[in-house]
Scaffold this active site. Structure first.
Site, PDB file in Angstrom:
ATOM      1  N   ARG A  33       0.838  -1.192   0.000  1.00 41.74           N
ATOM      2  CA  ARG A  33       0.000   0.000   0.000  1.00 41.74           C
ATOM      3  C   ARG A  33       0.874   1.244   0.000  1.00 41.74           C
ATOM      4  O   ARG A  33       2.076   1.179   0.278  1.00 41.74           O
ATOM      5  CB  ARG A  33      -0.946   0.004   1.196  1.00 41.74           C
ATOM      6  CG  ARG A  33      -0.238  -0.018   2.541  1.00 41.74           C
ATOM      7  CD  ARG A  33      -1.215  -0.033   3.690  1.00 41.74           C
ATOM      8  NE  ARG A  33      -0.530   0.050   4.979  1.00 41.74           N
ATOM      9  CZ  ARG A  33      -1.125   0.309   6.123  1.00 41.74           C
ATOM     10  NH1 ARG A  33      -2.437   0.506   6.160  1.00 41.74           N
ATOM     11  NH2 ARG A  33      -0.437   0.380   7.246  1.00 41.74           N
ATOM     12  N   ASP A  57      13.252   2.537   4.965  1.00 36.56           N
ATOM     13  CA  ASP A  57      12.167   2.672   5.943  1.00 36.56           C
ATOM     14  C   ASP A  57      12.694   2.517   7.365  1.00 36.56           C
ATOM     15  O   ASP A  57      12.268   3.240   8.278  1.00 36.56           O
ATOM     16  CB  ASP A  57      11.045   1.669   5.658  1.00 36.56           C
ATOM     17  CG  ASP A  57      11.529   0.236   5.554  1.00 36.56           C
ATOM     18  OD1 ASP A  57      12.755  -0.001   5.424  1.00 36.56           O
ATOM     19  OD2 ASP A  57      10.674  -0.679   5.594  1.00 36.56           O
TER      20      ASP A  57
END
Length: 232
Positions: free
Chosen positions: A16, A94
């Site tokens: 997503r 990340d």
């Protein structure tokens, strides 16, 4: 009309795309879309993007839009946060952005845990030194492994329970929950100087955090907030 301090922050994950708007003072609530093409583009002075794997997709998207896009890359030392990896490009951006947000805002020894497709954990010392970390399969990967390799194992409702299950689906869910809870508790014991966990990621709401003898907080915006500091 462009707003000089209005920046779109985008975290492109495996499944997503999360985004938030930084107006120079605060961050908006997190919003989710399925594709980059669904992102709002109007009025932003720039877009800051983080991704671990979807680089080709982002390159194609960048070529089709008129807004300036800056893609985050791991830096060995930034804002006095020093990365443990010698080959910094092998550290997921990340993970770095999550550590960067925690370090810039807390300046305390912390273990940053991302409950995503993979579960990652990274220690940051009181001096801003990344002490290394761990990577294990995430909830979905564990469940898929059981489903692919074990007969008659179903998929449950992803509840937060840890008690022994009375149906196979609950046995799977509760067993994985117990494994991850045990992993989190062990993280605190493995590094005695670390007394707190900051948990982020898409599965951060999967667990019940009661019963931990430590400071635990859930913060789903860490990577997005890390994008605020990555280019300063």
């Amino acid at each position: 009309m462009l707003e000089p301090n209005k920046i779109l922050l985008v975290d492109v994950g495996n499944t997503r795309v999360k985004y938030a708007i930084d107006d120079g003072q605060r961050l908006s609530t997190i919003m989710v879309v399925s594709r980059l093409s669904e992102l709002p583009l109007g009025g932003f002075s720039e877009i800051r993007v983080a991704t671990v794997s979807r680089h080709d997709e982002i390159d194609h998207w960048k070529s089709e839009i008129a807004v300036n896009v800056r893609q985050a890359k791991v830096i060995k030392q930034h804002h006095n946060l020093t990365v443990a990896y010698n080959e910094v490009e092998r550290l997921g951006v990340d993970r770095w952005l999550a550590m960067l947000a925690v370090w810039c805002e807390k300046k305390t020894p912390t273990c940053v845990v991302d409950l995503g497709t993979a579960i990652t954990a990274d220690y940051v010392s009181s001096e801003g030194v990344h002490l290394g970390g761990y990577i294990i399969p995430g909830f979905s990967l564990m469940k898929q492994s059981l489903g692919n390799n074990t007969a008659c194992v179903g998929f449950g409702s992803n509840g937060k329970g840890v008690d022994p299950g009375s149906v196979t689906e609950a046995c799977v869910d509760h067993g994985i929950n117990r494994l991850v809870r045990g992993f989190l508790k062990d993280l605190l014991q493995a590094e005695p100087a670390c007394h707190s966990l900051v948990v982020t990621g898409g599965d951060s709401s999967r667990l019940d955090y009661h019963g931990f003898e430590a400071d635990i907080s859930v913060d789903e915006a860490l990577v997005l907030r890390g994008l605020r500091y990555a280019f300063e």
